[in-house]
Design a protein around this motif. Sequence first.
Motif, PDB file in Angstrom:
ATOM      1  N   HIS A  53       3.580  28.948  19.265  1.00 53.49           N
ATOM      2  CA  HIS A  53       2.687  28.150  18.418  1.00 53.49           C
ATOM      3  C   HIS A  53       3.486  27.717  17.192  1.00 53.49           C
ATOM      4  O   HIS A  53       4.010  28.542  16.463  1.00 53.49           O
ATOM      5  CB  HIS A  53       1.476  28.969  17.986  1.00 53.49           C
TER       6      HIS A  53
ATOM      7  N   TRP B 203       3.194  25.351  13.734  1.00 58.18           N
ATOM      8  CA  TRP B 203       2.348  24.606  12.813  1.00 58.18           C
ATOM      9  C   TRP B 203       3.265  23.741  11.963  1.00 58.18           C
ATOM     10  O   TRP B 203       4.147  24.260  11.269  1.00 58.18           O
ATOM     11  CB  TRP B 203       1.545  25.567  11.960  1.00 58.18           C
TER      12      TRP B 203
ATOM     13  N   THR C 180      -5.824  30.540  18.513  1.00 59.14           N
ATOM     14  CA  THR C 180      -4.983  29.679  19.351  1.00 59.14           C
ATOM     15  C   THR C 180      -4.935  30.200  20.785  1.00 59.14           C
ATOM     16  O   THR C 180      -4.848  29.412  21.726  1.00 59.14           O
ATOM     17  CB  THR C 180      -3.562  29.532  18.772  1.00 59.14           C
TER      18      THR C 180
ATOM     19  N   THR D 177      -5.255  33.700  13.469  1.00 60.00           N
ATOM     20  CA  THR D 177      -4.619  32.504  14.026  1.00 60.00           C
ATOM     21  C   THR D 177      -4.206  32.744  15.474  1.00 60.00           C
ATOM     22  O   THR D 177      -4.423  31.889  16.340  1.00 60.00           O
ATOM     23  CB  THR D 177      -3.407  32.087  13.182  1.00 60.00           C
TER      24      THR D 177
ATOM     25  N   HIS E 237      -0.546  21.145  15.302  1.00 55.95           N
ATOM     26  CA  HIS E 237      -0.389  22.449  15.933  1.00 55.95           C
ATOM     27  C   HIS E 237       0.133  22.170  17.335  1.00 55.95           C
ATOM     28  O   HIS E 237      -0.493  21.425  18.097  1.00 55.95           O
ATOM     29  CB  HIS E 237      -1.717  23.199  16.014  1.00 55.95           C
TER      30      HIS E 237
ATOM     31  N   LEU F  23       1.346  24.027  20.823  1.00 58.76           N
ATOM     32  CA  LEU F  23       1.399  25.241  21.629  1.00 58.76           C
ATOM     33  C   LEU F  23       2.202  24.926  22.879  1.00 58.76           C
ATOM     34  O   LEU F  23       1.842  24.025  23.638  1.00 58.76           O
ATOM     35  CB  LEU F  23      -0.006  25.696  22.028  1.00 58.76           C
TER      36      LEU F  23
ATOM     37  N   TRP G 278      -1.538  34.707  25.481  1.00 58.31           N
ATOM     38  CA  TRP G 278      -2.822  34.012  25.550  1.00 58.31           C
ATOM     39  C   TRP G 278      -3.907  34.811  26.251  1.00 58.31           C
ATOM     40  O   TRP G 278      -5.075  34.495  26.148  1.00 58.31           O
ATOM     41  CB  TRP G 278      -2.703  32.617  26.139  1.00 58.31           C
TER      42      TRP G 278
END
Length: 146
Positions: free
Chosen positions: A120, A122, A49, A45, A104, A106, A25
């Motif tokens: 992550h 989806w 994110t 993506t 989504h 996380l 991150w």
Amino acid sequence: MPGIDECLLEAMRLPGARSAAVVDWVSGLALGVAGDPPGGDYEATACETAELARMVAEYRSLGPLSAAGPPTGTTPTAPDPTAQHAGTAPAVEDIITTNSDSYHLLRFVTGALDGTLFLHLWLGRDEGNLALARIRLAEMAGRMVL
């Protein structure tokens, strides 16, 4: 103890899984990916994110209830976005974003690379089970080794 690839494969076995990634991150770099990402671009993506994860991780207002706020009568200050993140695993465990056809999820990974990673996932909304996905991602995050 599973590594990144094993965790991603396990995540993709969850009902409704469309894609999974391990992302830093701080940098926005995807360290591993599986499945078909939203929009078809893993790099975009991961960056998008990571921006969300960074915002949540850096702001005290989203931290634990027991965290002491600023002294009474003072104005809270925004965190320094250029500050080093070493050893600062976020107090938030996971982030859930929903839209009309998907989820989504996380999940922050503590202990790995000074707590700057997240998983992550989806999920398709019709096929996915959000509660199961949260439980499984928490387990994966706790077992993952780099």
